[in-house]
Design an enzyme around this catalytic site. Structure first.
Site, PDB file in Angstrom:
ATOM      1  N   SER A  89     -13.213  -7.849   2.573  1.00 27.53           N
ATOM      2  CA  SER A  89     -12.978  -7.535   3.986  1.00 27.53           C
ATOM      3  C   SER A  89     -12.932  -8.729   4.925  1.00 27.53           C
ATOM      4  CB  SER A  89     -14.031  -6.543   4.483  1.00 27.53           C
ATOM      5  OG  SER A  89     -13.751  -5.264   3.990  1.00 27.53           O
ATOM      6  N   SER A 140     -11.347  -5.018   5.882  1.00 28.90           N
ATOM      7  CA  SER A 140     -11.690  -4.253   7.063  1.00 28.90           C
ATOM      8  C   SER A 140     -12.002  -5.103   8.300  1.00 28.90           C
ATOM      9  CB  SER A 140     -12.906  -3.374   6.769  1.00 28.90           C
ATOM     10  OG  SER A 140     -14.047  -4.185   6.533  1.00 28.90           O
ATOM     11  N   LYS A 190     -17.674  -8.786  14.444  1.00 32.95           N
ATOM     12  CA  LYS A 190     -17.226  -7.503  13.889  1.00 32.95           C
ATOM     13  C   LYS A 190     -18.171  -6.404  14.368  1.00 32.95           C
ATOM     14  CE  LYS A 190     -15.877  -5.510   9.383  1.00 32.95           C
ATOM     15  NZ  LYS A 190     -15.911  -5.725   7.914  1.00 32.95           N
TER      16      LYS A 190
END
Lengths: 483, 465
Positions: free
Chosen positions: A177, A153, A78
């Site tokens: 997330s 996210s 990420k």
């Protein structure tokens, strides 16, 4: 060569040479090239280094040199986790060109076990959002139906694992997330206990509740990654000095005789009917495997969304203060600005969701309001923890649907922040209390969209939690991703 | 009545590393931005790691100032935007939601005046802004960012600026004595003041460059407020800056616009539990206090109170004293240090240049006591040893400083003087008060080596015979 194998399977084949790492990585890069325009999981792809590293590992395997336990497994990271020499943008204009001079601890641990960081993946700007639509680089899309959001996210992580663009990914979970995109993209995602995994090098959003979490296609893969990334880190004072645990060992132990609490607040009103039915089928499966399931009421959960957004926004407003473009960021020339004007001008480049949360956070922390909002939210947090402590005296695990609804269309809820916030209701309990939670892909809806089931355990009981998740995941028969 | 309170920032300069990372705590004289890492530069993803030694040092200051140390200490973020602050928040301590700062409710008595300490908090220093004349640019040097310091907040218990100065001198001696800080390093100790007259509003004074200037700034502000009130004009609650060039305070911003620091707990640093045993250990490690030391000097060695006062309050000289004295020569050693040595080296730089050792001082004191040197020659020898670091014997030989105390030698010289100074001899016989002139002549001939008492003795005998 099948890119859809599990990370564990890849390791066992690469180890004995039945898979060439170079070939696998090259194929993966081809796959990325092929599907990216449809799903947009990546912000940065590191073609050259990935291939060079793969060659190097093949060589080591052939010459029987010591090789790290990942054996060249391609992993995506990420883009809010720092990677030395590779951009870490947080999907924000504010860090569009930022290259960290150091690796996050989780990244350096993967690298030292010979994982290949194939690229950095998309997220909502600074991890604020649950759809990956709030990315400065544009939204990611759900591989199961590209008109739909992938969750967030850590949407890029979920998408890249689901769309076979890597074998595993690291995301971060502040309010769900990791688990939201795991559920929406039909992969496994774990939010570890607060303090189990180092946050050093994770760009802070809400630092008192977030953790780095592994995402992969099987529970065993997630356990394998957790073995590598967990444990005390001298760069993070909030990590716990526990004895090291092998999370993969005894993972198939089963859940016979275990007690599971069904959180009534998370399966009732406002939950999609198809999601409710799937959850009930998951409960039946667990009972068939010998677990006892009983309803458990956690009424503090009703205040959790309000408490979460108060705490997370407050912390965000402080954590994101440093982005003033003075030391790094994007260049717009300093000439002619007094520093306050310069900082305002620079900070006007945050996206709408980040701006919204920073304003909300600054408000709840302002003089005279701290007690009314922030302290009250902390009380809710303590209440939730107390109710969970009670619950775990009676049961080993708690269960709920990961997301109360099915994936929705890109753009459908982007203008309604409140509705978006409410989709976090089932996941934030784990963040506010610090306990671990995992999302397991369970079914595909009649409309062809994934449904995930969430299991919780008490703090630092990841080993037990992974055994339960493994048992549940083994009962499923999911189709291949239609991409 | 004037009421003055202080906020003193005191860097813990004796620590090796910064408060939250392993960069050097000593940032002075380094190339700009060469003493930084991801943590103190506040790079994305970096986390603070608390320097446990800083907590110990801050606890020592708290104990020395009679503060209570809580069982748990915690850190808060103070949020404000300023270019010298890499994270745009400062990690500090805050007591508004319960006492979690390292010290609170202390007290120290100075010249009979009781000064209450409200709290002591451990925090990080920001970086520094550098203004480059020609370029019109403001540059930032983060070498100082993250340097550990304590902020000491007093109650408004001072009534005059002079009391403030006395307090600050005592405080500087105290932090030096317990070995947490060198208060005389540039920027190591900085003071803000607040002052009010009668029921008038409180004015804060910032930007006082050296802590010696605070007395002047407070004095100016006191007079300003008094003259306003005399004319019936209310004092505005505000922050004023000390303008060093003009020697006046200047309004900087009114209270209404004062910043809201939006304090929030620093979750990256877990609460630190402070056990009673650790406090006891710290207490044991603390050096003898200045007050106790002074008392010991007076009682044990019979050193005069004034000399003991000077000696005990200066860590450098009291350390030197401890190393050079013995039961017998303590008084003489104290005397040499406080009357002679202090006049050669009264600043930090000069102290560092001193080549003299405890051995030097000890043998000097012994020689004076054994009448091998006059006090006068002793001064010359000291001066030479300070400069060269040579041994006392070498110095005595090279300067020809041997003591002349045998009667025959002195008699011979006196005879010479009597021949040369017939007039003065006659005068001295008539008026014994003028005898000093003749003593001086003898001293000049012996370069100060003649024993004054013996000389006087012989002179008197010869004059009266």
């Amino acid at each position: 060569m099948n890119l859809g194998i599990s990370a564990t399977e890849f390791v066992s084949q690469a180890k004995v040479g039945t898979i060439s790492v170079e070939e696998f990585v090259a194929k993966t890069l081809d796959r990325i090239k092929l599907v990216e325009e449809k799903v947009h999981a990546f912000i940065t792809v590191d073609n050259q280094n990935a291939l060079a590293k793969a060659k190097e590992i093949d060589k080591k395997i052939k010459s029987k040199d010591k090789v790290g336990i990942c054996f060249g497994m391609p992993v995506s990271i990420k883009d809010n986790l720092c990677t030395a020499g590779m951009k870490t943008t947080c999907a924000s204009k504010m860090l569009e060109n930022f290259i960290a001079p150091y690796d996050a601890t989780v990244v350096s641990r993967l690298k030292s076990e010979d994982a290949i960081i194939i690229g950095k993946v998309n997220l909502d700007e600074f991890a604020m959002g649950s759809t990956t639509e709030f990315s400065y680089f544009g939204p990611s899309r759900n591989p199961w139906n590209v008109d739909y959001v992938p969750g967030g996210s850590s949407g890029g992580s979920g998408v890249s694992v689901s769309a076979l663009e890597c074998l595993a990914s690291l995301g971060s979970d502040t309010g769900g997330s990791v688990r939201s995109p795991a559920s929406f993209c039909s992969v496994v995602g774990l939010k570890p206990t607060y303090g189990l995994v180092s946050r050093y090098g994770l760009v802070s959003y809400a630092n008192s509740i977030e953790q780095v979490g592994p995402m992969a296609r099987t529970v065993e893969d997630v356990a394998f990654l957790l073995n590598i990334i967990s444990g005390y880190d001298s760069h993070d004072d909030t990590t716990i000095k526990n004895d090291s645990v092998d999370y993969t060992k005894d993972i198939s132990l089963g859940i016979s005789g275990k007690k599971i609490g069904i959180i009534t607040q998370m399966i009732g009103q406002g939950v999609d009917q198809e999601v409710v039915s799937a959850t009930n089928r998951a409960i039946s499966k667990l009972q068939e495997l010998g677990a006892e399931c009983i309803p458990i009421s956690l009424d503090a959960v009703e205040h959790s969304v309000a408490a979460y957004y108060t705490i997370a926004s407050a912390e965000a407003s402080s954590n994101l203060s440093r982005y003033d473009n003075l030391r790094y960021g994007f260049d717009f020339g300093t000439e002619g600005y007094e520093f306050k004007a310069f900082i305002s001008k620079a900070r006007s480049n945050f996206g709408p969701e980040v701006t919204r949360r920073m304003l909300l956070g600054a408000f709840v922390l302002s003089a005279g309001y701290y007690g009314k909002y922030y302290l009250k939210a902390q009380k809710v947090r303590a209440m939730i923890k107390a109710q969970l402590d009670e619950a775990f005296k009676k049961v080993d695990f708690l269960i709920s649907p990961t997301m109360p609804i099915l994936p929705f269309k890109v753009g459908e809820k982007i203008d309604d922040p409140l509705k978006l916030y409410l989709t976090d209701i089932n996941t934030i309990t784990a963040n506010l209390s610090g306990i671990p939670a995992i999302s397991i892909p369970f079914e595909i809806s009649s409309s062809g969209l994934p449904i995930g089931i969430q299991l919780f355990a008490n703090s630092f009981e990841e080993k037990k939690l992974l055994q339960a998740a493994y048992a549940l995941h083994k009962t499923t028969h999911l189709p291949e991703v239609p991409l | 009545m004037t009421r003055i309170g202080l906020e003193i920032h005191c860097q813990l300069t004796k620590l090796e590393s910064k408060l939250f990372c392993s960069c050097k705590a000593e940032y002075r004289n380094l190339a700009p931005n060469s003493n930084i890492c991801p943590v103190c530069a506040g790079l994305p993803g970096s986390l603070p790691i608390l320097n446990k030694k800083a907590v110990e040092k801050a606890a020592m200051i708290s104990l020395a100032l009679g503060c209570t140390i809580p069982q748990k200490i915690g850190f808060f973020r103070k949020n404000y935007f300023y270019p010298d602050l890499p994270k745009n928040f400062q990690i500090t301590q805050y007591n508004a939601y319960g006492p979690t700062s390292i010290g609170s409710d202390g007290k120290i008595t100075i010249q009979g005046k009781e000064i209450n300490i409200r709290r002591i908090q451990l925090e990080e220093d920001p970086g520094r802004l550098v203004y480059e004349g020609k370029s019109m640019l403001t540059l930032v040097d983060y070498n100082r960012a993250g340097t550990p310091l304590v902020e000491i907040v007093t109650e408004p218990d001072f009534e005059t600026p002079k009391q403030v100065r006395v307090f600050l001198n005592v405080l500087a001696d105290l932090v030096e004595n317990i070995g947490v800080s060198d208060p005389y390093l540039e920027g190591a100790m900085r003071v803000d003041g607040n002052i009010s007259e009668g029921d008038g509003n409180r004015v804060e004074i910032k930007n006082v460059g050296s802590f010696r200037d605070i007395e002047k700034a407070l004095h100016f502000e006191m007079t300003r407020q008094q003259s306003l009130l005399e004319r019936g004009i209310p004092v505005v609650a505000e922050t004023r800056h000390w303008d060093d060039a003009r020697r006046i305070t200047v309004s900087s911003r009114s209270k209404e616009e004062e910043q809201d620091y939006r304090y929030i707990p620093e979750a990256d640093i877990p609460i630190v539990l402070i056990r009673n045993e650790s406090i006891e250990t710290i207490k044991k490690q603390m050096p003898e206090s200045i007050v106790a030391k002074r008392e010991r000097y007076v009682k044990k060695y019979g050193i005069p109170a004034q000399v003991a006062d000077v000696l005990s309050s200066d860590r450098f000289y009291s350390d030197l004293f401890e190393k050079s004295h013995n039961e017998k020569n303590a008084k003489e050693v104290a005397n040499i240090i406080t009357t002679d040595l202090l006049s050669y080296a009264d600043t930090r730089e000069k102290k560092l240049e001193l080549k003299i050792t405890a051995q030097h001082i000890s043998s000097l004191a012994d020689s004076i006591m054994d009448n091998k040197l006059t006090r006068n020659s002793g001064k010359q020898a000291l001066q030479e040893m300070v400069k060269t670091g040579k041994s006392l014997l070498d110095v005595m030989a090279s300067l020809d400083l041997g003591h002349v105390s045998d009667v025959n030698s002195i008699e011979k010289i006196i005879d010479e003087v009597f021949k040369e100074e017939e007039k003065a001899v006659t005068e001295a016989r008539r008026n014994p008060d003028t005898i000093n002139y003749l003593v001086g002549k003898v001293m000049r001939k012996t370069k100060g080596k003649a024993d004054p008492a013996t000389t006087l003795d012989i002179l008197r005998k010869k004059l009266s015979s």
